[in-house]
Design a protein around this motif. Structure first.
Motif, PDB file in Angstrom:
ATOM      1  N   ARG A 163       0.811  -1.215   0.000  1.00  0.00           N
ATOM      2  CA  ARG A 163       0.000   0.000   0.000  1.00  0.00           C
ATOM      3  C   ARG A 163       0.846   1.267   0.000  1.00  0.00           C
ATOM      4  O   ARG A 163       0.598   2.189  -0.772  1.00  0.00           O
ATOM      5  N   THR A 164       1.855   1.334   0.853  1.00  0.00           N
ATOM      6  CA  THR A 164       2.626   2.569   1.011  1.00  0.00           C
ATOM      7  C   THR A 164       3.851   2.652   0.104  1.00  0.00           C
ATOM      8  O   THR A 164       4.397   3.737  -0.097  1.00  0.00           O
ATOM      9  N   GLY A 165       4.312   1.507  -0.414  1.00  0.00           N
ATOM     10  CA  GLY A 165       5.528   1.499  -1.223  1.00  0.00           C
ATOM     11  C   GLY A 165       6.799   1.564  -0.409  1.00  0.00           C
ATOM     12  O   GLY A 165       7.901   1.645  -0.972  1.00  0.00           O
ATOM     13  N   GLU A 166       6.697   1.504   0.913  1.00  0.00           N
ATOM     14  CA  GLU A 166       7.876   1.534   1.782  1.00  0.00           C
ATOM     15  C   GLU A 166       8.747   0.295   1.541  1.00  0.00           C
ATOM     16  O   GLU A 166       8.241  -0.802   1.310  1.00  0.00           O
ATOM     17  N   TYR A 167      10.068   0.486   1.590  1.00  0.00           N
ATOM     18  CA  TYR A 167      11.006  -0.623   1.457  1.00  0.00           C
ATOM     19  C   TYR A 167      11.608  -0.966   2.815  1.00  0.00           C
ATOM     20  O   TYR A 167      11.799  -0.077   3.666  1.00  0.00           O
ATOM     21  N   VAL A 171       3.803  -7.550   8.458  1.00  0.00           N
ATOM     22  CA  VAL A 171       2.710  -8.511   8.505  1.00  0.00           C
ATOM     23  C   VAL A 171       2.575  -9.215   7.165  1.00  0.00           C
ATOM     24  O   VAL A 171       2.520  -8.564   6.119  1.00  0.00           O
ATOM     25  N   ALA A 172       2.536 -10.529   7.223  1.00  0.00           N
ATOM     26  CA  ALA A 172       2.384 -11.313   5.996  1.00  0.00           C
ATOM     27  C   ALA A 172       1.136 -10.871   5.246  1.00  0.00           C
ATOM     28  O   ALA A 172       0.077 -10.655   5.835  1.00  0.00           O
ATOM     29  N   GLY A 173       1.255 -10.726   3.950  1.00  0.00           N
ATOM     30  CA  GLY A 173       0.154 -10.278   3.120  1.00  0.00           C
ATOM     31  C   GLY A 173       0.189  -8.800   2.814  1.00  0.00           C
ATOM     32  O   GLY A 173      -0.445  -8.347   1.871  1.00  0.00           O
ATOM     33  N   GLU A 174       0.924  -8.028   3.620  1.00  0.00           N
ATOM     34  CA  GLU A 174       1.055  -6.593   3.375  1.00  0.00           C
ATOM     35  C   GLU A 174       2.358  -6.247   2.656  1.00  0.00           C
ATOM     36  O   GLU A 174       2.481  -5.173   2.084  1.00  0.00           O
ATOM     37  N   TRP A 175       3.304  -7.155   2.709  1.00  0.00           N
ATOM     38  CA  TRP A 175       4.628  -6.917   2.126  1.00  0.00           C
ATOM     39  C   TRP A 175       4.916  -7.967   1.063  1.00  0.00           C
ATOM     40  O   TRP A 175       4.559  -9.134   1.208  1.00  0.00           O
ATOM     41  N   ASP A 176       5.584  -7.533   0.006  1.00  0.00           N
ATOM     42  CA  ASP A 176       6.007  -8.444  -1.050  1.00  0.00           C
ATOM     43  C   ASP A 176       7.523  -8.434  -1.158  1.00  0.00           C
ATOM     44  O   ASP A 176       8.184  -7.442  -0.839  1.00  0.00           O
ATOM     45  N   GLU A 177       8.067  -9.554  -1.621  1.00  0.00           N
ATOM     46  CA  GLU A 177       9.493  -9.595  -1.936  1.00  0.00           C
ATOM     47  C   GLU A 177       9.767  -8.614  -3.077  1.00  0.00           C
ATOM     48  O   GLU A 177       9.122  -8.679  -4.124  1.00  0.00           O
ATOM     49  N   ALA A 178      10.721  -7.712  -2.869  1.00  0.00           N
ATOM     50  CA  ALA A 178      11.041  -6.728  -3.903  1.00  0.00           C
ATOM     51  C   ALA A 178      12.190  -7.179  -4.794  1.00  0.00           C
ATOM     52  O   ALA A 178      12.384  -6.619  -5.874  1.00  0.00           O
ATOM     53  N   LEU A 179      12.954  -8.152  -4.341  1.00  0.00           N
ATOM     54  CA  LEU A 179      14.048  -8.665  -5.166  1.00  0.00           C
ATOM     55  C   LEU A 179      13.549  -9.810  -6.032  1.00  0.00           C
ATOM     56  O   LEU A 179      12.746 -10.630  -5.592  1.00  0.00           O
ATOM     57  N   VAL A 180      14.032  -9.841  -7.257  1.00  0.00           N
ATOM     58  CA  VAL A 180      13.719 -10.951  -8.158  1.00  0.00           C
ATOM     59  C   VAL A 180      15.025 -11.555  -8.655  1.00  0.00           C
ATOM     60  O   VAL A 180      16.047 -10.869  -8.748  1.00  0.00           O
ATOM     61  N   THR A 181      14.994 -12.841  -8.952  1.00  0.00           N
ATOM     62  CA  THR A 181      16.181 -13.503  -9.486  1.00  0.00           C
ATOM     63  C   THR A 181      16.363 -13.079 -10.940  1.00  0.00           C
ATOM     64  O   THR A 181      15.488 -13.327 -11.780  1.00  0.00           O
ATOM     65  N   VAL A 182      17.485 -12.414 -11.231  1.00  0.00           N
ATOM     66  CA  VAL A 182      17.720 -11.903 -12.582  1.00  0.00           C
ATOM     67  C   VAL A 182      18.769 -12.721 -13.334  1.00  0.00           C
ATOM     68  O   VAL A 182      18.849 -12.653 -14.562  1.00  0.00           O
ATOM     69  N   PHE A 183      19.546 -13.521 -12.587  1.00  0.00           N
ATOM     70  CA  PHE A 183      20.621 -14.292 -13.222  1.00  0.00           C
ATOM     71  C   PHE A 183      20.857 -15.545 -12.400  1.00  0.00           C
ATOM     72  O   PHE A 183      20.911 -15.505 -11.171  1.00  0.00           O
ATOM     73  N   GLU A 184      21.014 -16.672 -13.100  1.00  0.00           N
ATOM     74  CA  GLU A 184      21.362 -17.909 -12.401  1.00  0.00           C
ATOM     75  C   GLU A 184      22.131 -18.821 -13.344  1.00  0.00           C
ATOM     76  O   GLU A 184      21.654 -19.163 -14.424  1.00  0.00           O
TER      77      GLU A 184
END
Length: 475
Positions: free
Chosen positions: A422-426, A440-453
């Motif tokens: 909701r707030t965009g806070e990191y 709280v689970a459900g309010e925050w998402d993982e912001a990092l994604v796997t870009v190379f492996e």
């Protein structure tokens, strides 16, 4: 050493490191089996950074296979250089990993604007045979500081210019063309021009840095990332001689002036004020008849003073209209200031113009060395540090905590970045994520994604989507 040898060295991933890294495989605990490192901005000139440029580095360097020839080249170099060489480790990469580095890189999506003191990139290698790769790649990967810092500065400058457009202009659509990249000749290398020039284009679409535009097109799947216009330089004016300066100006209009076109003419080769008089008298009708917009470039003197004097002279000869914000917009002519342009002078000039009643429409800025060269790793205090190591089967936190400089304290643990829906806070947290009253689970998402492996690029972002992400708050 031949030019061919230099070229092959520059393209050898094993040599794209610092000398002392070659000996580090012998320095870790013998039971070490995996390693985790991260990149952050530890503060600096700006409180938020715009993440950009990792995709270029990954495509150019890490998606390349290590070959037996590269190993032989690196072995010969380090042996003569005074460093040990982990031949067995690199042969393992070739023979067991197909030449691709068995590392996992996660990062915040490019175009994200993230407060400092947060993890932006993580690098993990859990292959016991070459776990040290997570630190060995620091030299190459940390160079992402450069495109991030250029992109960050341009993003903040866009905010400055946008604020003055909102205050004084009826036309926000011109914003992407208000800061033009003049930096190609002022950087230390062609590669800097390419990387830094591409970074500027996250926020703007005007550039004379050909390599930067080409890099943005190539690495970020763009047809044409930026544009330019015919423009005079001093040699194309002074070659006519002082007594024929008016002929040189007239030639610019004759050659490039047509309806809807933009023609930029440097006008201070001898006497800016005499030139402004010529433009407003002898050549005025030619400018009007051409249907083009004439852009005058004063290129010397105090920027704030010269811009105002130029605007007033052009207003007196070509006239202006008052827009919906009560500011004057010149008819048929504009000014481009390319001398002494930096973040401070841009704000000073725009403030002076506003105070004098001129809209920000009337000016475009060209920025050179201050855009692509007058920054360094400490501008945003970038660092890449090991934060966790696996000894046997158990992960252990690692951190640097010097009593002599608390600002250099590093983070510990296997890290990730969360973003509030909701707030965009990191928020940077350790893995596994422990949800509490603050996360709280459900309010925050993982912001990092796997870009190379393991040699594979898993995200191939376009410049268009990066621009949209970077400027989403303007919608």
């Amino acid at each position: 050493m031949s030019a061919g040898d230099i070229a092959s060295i520059l393209s050898n991933p094993i040599l794209n490191t610092d000398s002392y890294k070659a000996s580090h495989y012998l320095q870790y605990p013998p039971e070490a089996s995996a390693m985790f490192s991260y990149i952050e901005s530890r503060g600096g000139r700006y409180e938020r950074t715009l993440f950009f440029g990792l995709q270029m580095l990954l495509k150019e360097y890490l998606c390349r296979r290590v070959t037996p020839a590269m190993i032989e080249q690196a072995k010969a170099f380090f042996s003569s250089h005074g460093e040990p060489f982990n031949e067995a480790g690199w042969r393992y990469v070739v023979e067991q990993c197909g030449g691709y580095l068995p590392v996992r890189i996660r990062a915040v999506p490019e175009g994200s604007v993230v407060p400092t003191h947060n993890v932006l990139v993580t690098v993990e290698c859990d292959d016991p045979q070459v776990f040290w790769l997570a630190s060995y790649l620091e030299t190459m990967l940390l160079r992402v500081w450069y495109p991030i810092t250029v992109a960050t500065q341009s993003w903040h400058l866009r905010k400055t210019i946008r604020a003055y457009l909102q205050k004084s202009s009826d036309d926000l659509a011109q914003l992407p063309f208000k800061l033009h990249d003049f930096g190609a000749r002022g950087v230390s290398s062609a590669e800097s021009a390419a990387i830094g020039g591409a970074a500027h284009l996250v926020s703007f679409m005007g550039s004379d840095t050909v390599f930067g535009v080409a890099a943005a097109n190539h690495y970020y799947n763009e047809t044409m990332a930026a544009f330019s216009v015919p423009a005079a330089e001093h040699s194309t004016i002074t070659s006519w001689g002082r007594e024929r300066e008016t002929d040189a100006f007239r030639n610019m209009i004759a050659r490039f002036g047509k309806p809807g076109a933009i023609v930029s003419v440097v006008s201070d080769s001898y006497d800016l004020f005499a030139a402004l008089d010529v433009w407003g008298t002898q050549l005025k009708q030619a400018v009007l008849d051409s249907g083009a917009t004439l852009v005058i470039r004063p290129d010397s003197g105090d920027p704030r003073t010269i811009v105002l004097q130029t605007l007033r002279a052009l207003d007196a000869s070509f006239g202006s209209v008052v827009n919906g914000k009560g500011r004057r917009v010149l008819n048929n002519v504009r000014v481009i200031q390319g001398d002494g342009v930096n973040p401070d002078s841009i704000a000073t000039i725009l403030a002076a113009m506003d105070e004098a009643g001129f809209a920000a429409d009337n000016i475009v800025f060209g920025m050179g060395g201050a855009l692509l060269q007058q920054i360094n790793r400490d501008t945003q205090r970038f660092a890449m540090k090991c934060s966790a190591i696996r000894l046997g089967d158990e992960w252990h936190d690692v951190r640097k905590d010097p009593v002599t400089d608390a600002a250099k304290r590093s983070m510990k643990g296997r890290l990730t970045l969360l973003k509030h829906r909701r707030t965009g806070e990191y928020r940077t947290v350790t893995l596994p994520v422990t949800w509490d009253e603050h996360t709280v689970a459900g309010e925050w998402d993982e912001a990092l994604v796997t870009v190379f492996e393991s040699g594979k690029l898993l995200v191939d972002a376009s410049l268009a989507e990066i621009r949209n992400r970077a400027h989403a708050d303007e919608a």
